[in-house]
Design a protein around this motif. Structure first.
Motif, PDB file in Angstrom:
ATOM      1  N   MET A   1       0.854  -1.204   0.000  1.00 56.06           N
ATOM      2  CA  MET A   1       0.000   0.000   0.000  1.00 56.06           C
ATOM      3  C   MET A   1       0.884   1.247   0.000  1.00 56.06           C
ATOM      4  O   MET A   1       1.814   1.334   0.804  1.00 56.06           O
ATOM      5  N   PRO A   2       0.627   2.215  -0.887  1.00 53.48           N
ATOM      6  CA  PRO A   2       1.467   3.425  -0.875  1.00 53.48           C
ATOM      7  C   PRO A   2       1.091   4.325   0.289  1.00 53.48           C
ATOM      8  O   PRO A   2      -0.027   4.233   0.804  1.00 53.48           O
ATOM      9  N   PRO A   3       1.997   5.209   0.712  1.00 48.70           N
ATOM     10  CA  PRO A   3       1.635   6.156   1.781  1.00 48.70           C
ATOM     11  C   PRO A   3       0.561   7.121   1.284  1.00 48.70           C
ATOM     12  O   PRO A   3       0.362   7.256   0.081  1.00 48.70           O
ATOM     13  N   PRO A   4      -0.162   7.776   2.213  1.00 48.43           N
ATOM     14  CA  PRO A   4      -1.195   8.719   1.796  1.00 48.43           C
ATOM     15  C   PRO A   4      -0.620   9.787   0.855  1.00 48.43           C
ATOM     16  O   PRO A   4       0.562  10.116   0.948  1.00 48.43           O
ATOM     17  N   PRO A   5      -1.444  10.309  -0.053  1.00 41.06           N
ATOM     18  CA  PRO A   5      -0.940  11.199  -1.096  1.00 41.06           C
ATOM     19  C   PRO A   5      -0.363  12.521  -0.580  1.00 41.06           C
ATOM     20  O   PRO A   5       0.384  13.181  -1.287  1.00 41.06           O
ATOM     21  N   TYR A   6      -0.689  12.902   0.685  1.00 37.88           N
ATOM     22  CA  TYR A   6      -0.176  14.191   1.154  1.00 37.88           C
ATOM     23  C   TYR A   6       1.267  14.090   1.632  1.00 37.88           C
ATOM     24  O   TYR A   6       1.866  15.070   2.015  1.00 37.88           O
ATOM     25  N   PHE A   7       1.820  12.885   1.645  1.00 38.58           N
ATOM     26  CA  PHE A   7       3.186  12.760   2.149  1.00 38.58           C
ATOM     27  C   PHE A   7       4.205  13.250   1.143  1.00 38.58           C
ATOM     28  O   PHE A   7       4.177  12.871  -0.018  1.00 38.58           O
ATOM     29  N   HIS A   8       5.102  14.099   1.617  1.00 30.81           N
ATOM     30  CA  HIS A   8       6.194  14.556   0.760  1.00 30.81           C
ATOM     31  C   HIS A   8       7.484  14.036   1.344  1.00 30.81           C
ATOM     32  O   HIS A   8       7.803  14.298   2.491  1.00 30.81           O
ATOM     33  N   HIS A   9       8.233  13.314   0.567  1.00 32.89           N
ATOM     34  CA  HIS A   9       9.461  12.734   1.070  1.00 32.89           C
ATOM     35  C   HIS A   9      10.630  13.596   0.618  1.00 32.89           C
ATOM     36  O   HIS A   9      10.658  14.050  -0.514  1.00 32.89           O
ATOM     37  N   SER A  10      11.573  13.776   1.531  1.00 28.59           N
ATOM     38  CA  SER A  10      12.779  14.493   1.135  1.00 28.59           C
ATOM     39  C   SER A  10      13.581  13.571   0.222  1.00 28.59           C
ATOM     40  O   SER A  10      13.629  12.362   0.436  1.00 28.59           O
ATOM     41  N   PRO A  11      14.209  14.106  -0.843  1.00 30.99           N
ATOM     42  CA  PRO A  11      14.980  13.233  -1.734  1.00 30.99           C
ATOM     43  C   PRO A  11      16.128  12.546  -0.992  1.00 30.99           C
ATOM     44  O   PRO A  11      16.516  11.445  -1.345  1.00 30.99           O
ATOM     45  N   CYS A  12      16.660  13.213   0.025  1.00 31.20           N
ATOM     46  CA  CYS A  12      17.661  12.593   0.885  1.00 31.20           C
ATOM     47  C   CYS A  12      18.848  12.034   0.103  1.00 31.20           C
ATOM     48  O   CYS A  12      19.180  10.859   0.214  1.00 31.20           O
ATOM     49  N   GLN A  13      19.443  12.883  -0.704  1.00 33.16           N
ATOM     50  CA  GLN A  13      20.566  12.462  -1.539  1.00 33.16           C
ATOM     51  C   GLN A  13      21.748  13.389  -1.365  1.00 33.16           C
ATOM     52  O   GLN A  13      21.579  14.569  -1.079  1.00 33.16           O
ATOM     53  N   VAL A  14      22.927  12.834  -1.602  1.00 37.03           N
ATOM     54  CA  VAL A  14      24.114  13.666  -1.786  1.00 37.03           C
ATOM     55  C   VAL A  14      24.309  13.754  -3.290  1.00 37.03           C
ATOM     56  O   VAL A  14      24.308  12.734  -3.986  1.00 37.03           O
ATOM     57  N   LEU A  15      24.464  14.985  -3.784  1.00 37.91           N
ATOM     58  CA  LEU A  15      24.495  15.225  -5.215  1.00 37.91           C
ATOM     59  C   LEU A  15      25.806  15.930  -5.555  1.00 37.91           C
ATOM     60  O   LEU A  15      26.159  16.912  -4.910  1.00 37.91           O
ATOM     61  N   ALA A  16      26.532  15.416  -6.553  1.00 37.91           N
ATOM     62  CA  ALA A  16      27.780  16.068  -6.973  1.00 37.91           C
ATOM     63  C   ALA A  16      27.574  16.753  -8.319  1.00 37.91           C
ATOM     64  O   ALA A  16      27.124  16.126  -9.279  1.00 37.91           O
ATOM     65  N   LEU A  17      27.889  18.069  -8.360  1.00 41.26           N
ATOM     66  CA  LEU A  17      27.753  18.847  -9.587  1.00 41.26           C
ATOM     67  C   LEU A  17      29.075  19.521  -9.879  1.00 41.26           C
ATOM     68  O   LEU A  17      29.850  19.800  -8.969  1.00 41.26           O
ATOM     69  N   LYS A  18      29.341  19.845 -11.145  1.00 40.29           N
ATOM     70  CA  LYS A  18      30.519  20.656 -11.467  1.00 40.29           C
ATOM     71  C   LYS A  18      30.178  22.109 -11.149  1.00 40.29           C
ATOM     72  O   LYS A  18      29.190  22.636 -11.676  1.00 40.29           O
ATOM     73  N   PRO A  19      30.986  22.749 -10.299  1.00 33.27           N
ATOM     74  CA  PRO A  19      30.588  24.091  -9.843  1.00 33.27           C
ATOM     75  C   PRO A  19      30.526  25.128 -10.974  1.00 33.27           C
ATOM     76  O   PRO A  19      29.720  26.047 -10.911  1.00 33.27           O
ATOM     77  N   ASP A  20      31.330  24.971 -12.009  1.00 30.19           N
ATOM     78  CA  ASP A  20      31.341  25.995 -13.067  1.00 30.19           C
ATOM     79  C   ASP A  20      30.111  25.915 -13.962  1.00 30.19           C
ATOM     80  O   ASP A  20      29.599  26.941 -14.416  1.00 30.19           O
ATOM     81  N   THR A  21      29.663  24.701 -14.212  1.00 29.69           N
ATOM     82  CA  THR A  21      28.595  24.539 -15.212  1.00 29.69           C
ATOM     83  C   THR A  21      27.300  23.988 -14.625  1.00 29.69           C
ATOM     84  O   THR A  21      26.261  24.019 -15.279  1.00 29.69           O
ATOM     85  N   GLY A  22      27.372  23.451 -13.405  1.00 26.19           N
ATOM     86  CA  GLY A  22      26.181  22.825 -12.823  1.00 26.19           C
ATOM     87  C   GLY A  22      25.939  21.423 -13.364  1.00 26.19           C
ATOM     88  O   GLY A  22      24.931  20.792 -13.041  1.00 26.19           O
ATOM     89  N   GLU A  23      26.877  20.937 -14.175  1.00 29.50           N
ATOM     90  CA  GLU A  23      26.717  19.618 -14.795  1.00 29.50           C
ATOM     91  C   GLU A  23      26.673  18.515 -13.718  1.00 29.50           C
ATOM     92  O   GLU A  23      27.482  18.519 -12.796  1.00 29.50           O
ATOM     93  N   TYR A  24      25.758  17.571 -13.893  1.00 32.31           N
ATOM     94  CA  TYR A  24      25.592  16.446 -12.957  1.00 32.31           C
ATOM     95  C   TYR A  24      26.785  15.494 -13.046  1.00 32.31           C
ATOM     96  O   TYR A  24      27.220  15.149 -14.140  1.00 32.31           O
ATOM     97  N   VAL A  25      27.325  15.083 -11.905  1.00 33.48           N
ATOM     98  CA  VAL A  25      28.411  14.100 -11.904  1.00 33.48           C
ATOM     99  C   VAL A  25      27.945  12.768 -11.298  1.00 33.48           C
ATOM    100  O   VAL A  25      28.048  11.737 -11.928  1.00 33.48           O
ATOM    101  N   TRP A  26      27.446  12.796 -10.073  1.00 26.79           N
ATOM    102  CA  TRP A  26      26.909  11.568  -9.473  1.00 26.79           C
ATOM    103  C   TRP A  26      25.927  11.928  -8.363  1.00 26.79           C
ATOM    104  O   TRP A  26      25.887  13.089  -7.933  1.00 26.79           O
ATOM    105  N   HIS A  27      25.189  10.943  -7.925  1.00 26.70           N
ATOM    106  CA  HIS A  27      24.367  11.139  -6.731  1.00 26.70           C
ATOM    107  C   HIS A  27      24.345   9.857  -5.924  1.00 26.70           C
ATOM    108  O   HIS A  27      24.578   8.771  -6.464  1.00 26.70           O
ATOM    109  N   PHE A  28      24.117  10.033  -4.630  1.00 27.91           N
ATOM    110  CA  PHE A  28      23.981   8.875  -3.747  1.00 27.91           C
ATOM    111  C   PHE A  28      22.760   9.097  -2.869  1.00 27.91           C
ATOM    112  O   PHE A  28      22.703  10.081  -2.134  1.00 27.91           O
ATOM    113  N   GLN A  29      21.808   8.204  -2.988  1.00 28.62           N
ATOM    114  CA  GLN A  29      20.592   8.373  -2.194  1.00 28.62           C
ATOM    115  C   GLN A  29      20.725   7.625  -0.871  1.00 28.62           C
ATOM    116  O   GLN A  29      20.982   6.432  -0.848  1.00 28.62           O
ATOM    117  N   GLN A  30      20.544   8.376   0.216  1.00 27.39           N
ATOM    118  CA  GLN A  30      20.688   7.754   1.533  1.00 27.39           C
ATOM    119  C   GLN A  30      19.428   7.000   1.931  1.00 27.39           C
ATOM    120  O   GLN A  30      19.502   5.864   2.378  1.00 27.39           O
TER     121      GLN A  30
END
Ligand code: HEC
Length: 422
Positions: A1-30
């Motif tokens: 059963m899914p949680p009630p629709p009003y629940f908002h979950h934090s993405p809870c990730q560490v995200l690595a971006l290139k600081p000059d361009t904002g380009e995505y490098v990797w992410h790790f979801q905790q």
């Protein structure tokens, strides 16, 4: 059963971006689909560590969820993740992927069954800066240990009101601290602060210091092997960074939550800390801050070797607990409780116990004056002092119900003070 629709979950990730361009490098979801307000927004520390005989360039974090993560910062590869605090929502992390092994009963929004869980929404570590000392190899974590009773709001009565009130999907009355004093005492006793010297290579605590108040200051560790921390009880302490031996202790007259800094001027070294009490935990879960040093003078304190300064004598505030007689019927008090938890608890503290930042309403002289109470809550009489008005949300009979509830809580507090010390 899914949680009630009003629940908002934090993405809870560490995200690595290139600081000059904002380009995505990797992410790790905790925590995928997290349910407990665990975020990955705690600060991160970079270090070069030797792990299993291999030099690794790592990123380290002690997020709210209670696990200490070591990731490869170039690739996002999971190296290790170990509980650094009391954790009851997960069995542990999968050693290969780092994914949490969530206990099914911890998913209270899906099961609909209330659960007492460590850590609570305040996390096992909040915003207070941790500190890494390459000399000792330890990461010093200002940790907190406080459970929370998660109770999902009944989807039938839940109302989403973005931008005005908390709309967490948590039942504000169900999740409140029980008003029975014996239970409250047990909850207070189970809530602590802990300074942890964490060894990220051995994946365990080298030593720790326990504090009676959960909410304490951030950390500073120095090249010379010292570790400084202010505490919720108003001490500014220097430890030996290697073994946690207390070397020096200063009475700051107020709880400290900020992190100290150190700097040199004309060849002399100084340590400075902003001494002052505040923050989310004392604001909301007021009574967990019962033993904190509250009501003192907030100051910037600076220290150097050989200095002779002293603080002026401490200001003491005597508060009188003198509520009018409790005459309201139980159903009026119950309605008042529901409104209080929804509208007032976020500032004046859960179940009318304030944590030393905004006035504790149980002590307010306006408790005995329905007119003044109404002028403040509905007509903006104290708007300039930061007391918002509720004219759009509450009717006069509802603020009277809140007053009846707070009067009841003031009598409960009187009884507690007469019979107990903590
Ligand atoms: C956004 C935060 C916030 C919320 C929510 C809030 N208050 Fe307040 N309240 C304050 C502040 C700030 C003060 C006064 C600060 C000061 O004068 O030092 C205050 C003061 C008061 C006082 C005067 C206390 C005294 O003796 O000085 C009363 C009464 C009061 N609030 C009632 C309520 C009630 C009832 C609710 C819920 C309906 C409520 N407040 C919700 C922030 C809040």
């Amino acid at each position: 059963m899914p949680p009630p629709p009003y629940f908002h979950h934090s993405p809870c990730q560490v995200l690595a971006l290139k600081p000059d361009t904002g380009e995505y490098v990797w992410h790790f979801q905790q925590v995928p689909g997290e349910d407990w307000d665990y975020t990955a927004t705690q600060h991160m520390i970079l270090a070069d560590l030797t792990i299993d005989g291999r030099p690794r360039k790592v990123i380290m974090q002690a997020p709210k969820n209670g696990f200490f993560y070591v990731l490869d910062r170039a690739t996002g590869e999971f190296i290790s993740g170990t509980a650094y605090a009391k954790v009851t929502w997960a069995e542990g992390l999968d050693p290969k992927t780092g994914r949490p092994i969530v206990k099914p009963e911890a998913l209270y929004s899906t099961t609909g069954k209330p659960q007492l869980i460590y850590p609570g929404p305040g996390g096992a570590h909040n915003w207070h800066p941790m500190s890494y000392n390459p000399r000792t190899g330890y990461v010093y974590i200002p940790s907190l240990e406080a459970a929370f009773g998660y109770v999902a709001h009944d989807p039938k009565t839940f109302q989403k009101r973005p931008g005005v009130f908390w709309s967490f999907g948590i039942d504000p009355v169900g999740a409140a601290m029980p008003e029975d004093e014996a239970t409250r005492k047990a909850i207070r006793a189970g809530s602590k602060g802990r300074l942890i010297a964490w060894d990220p290579v051995q994946k365990k605590a080298a030593w720790n210091v326990e504090y009676p108040v959960a909410w304490n200051g951030g950390l500073l560790s120095t090249e010379g092997g010292l570790l400084f921390q202010g505490t919720g009880q108003g001490r500014f302490v220097a430890y030996d960074a290697k073994d946690g031996k207390k070397l020096w202790d200063f009475h700051a007259q107020t709880g400290i939550i900020a992190a100290p800094v150190t700097y040199e001027v004309d060849g002399e070294q100084y340590v400075t800390v902003l001494a002052g009490w505040g923050g989310a935990i004392p604001l909301v879960v007021g009574e967990l801050a019962l033993d904190a040093a509250k009501g003192g003078t907030n100051r910037i304190l600076t220290f150097k070797l050989g200095a002779k300064g002293e603080l002026p004598p401490m200001r003491t505030v005597v508060r009188k607990l003198a509520p009018p007689q409790a005459t309201a019927a139980k159903e009026v008090v119950d309605k008042g409780r529901a409104h209080y938890q929804q509208y007032c608890a976020a500032c004046h503290g859960d179940t009318a116990a304030a944590g030393g930042i905004v006035p504790d309403l149980r002590y307010s002289a306006t408790l005995g004056d329905a007119g003044a109470w109404k002028a403040i809550t509905l007509e903006g009489a104290m708007l300039k002092n930061g007391m918002v008005t509720f004219e759009k949300y509450l009717k006069p009979d509802e603020v009277e119900q809140i007053r009846a509830y707070v009067i009841q809580r003031a009598h409960d507090e009187k009884k507690r003070l007469e019979t107990a010390t903590k």
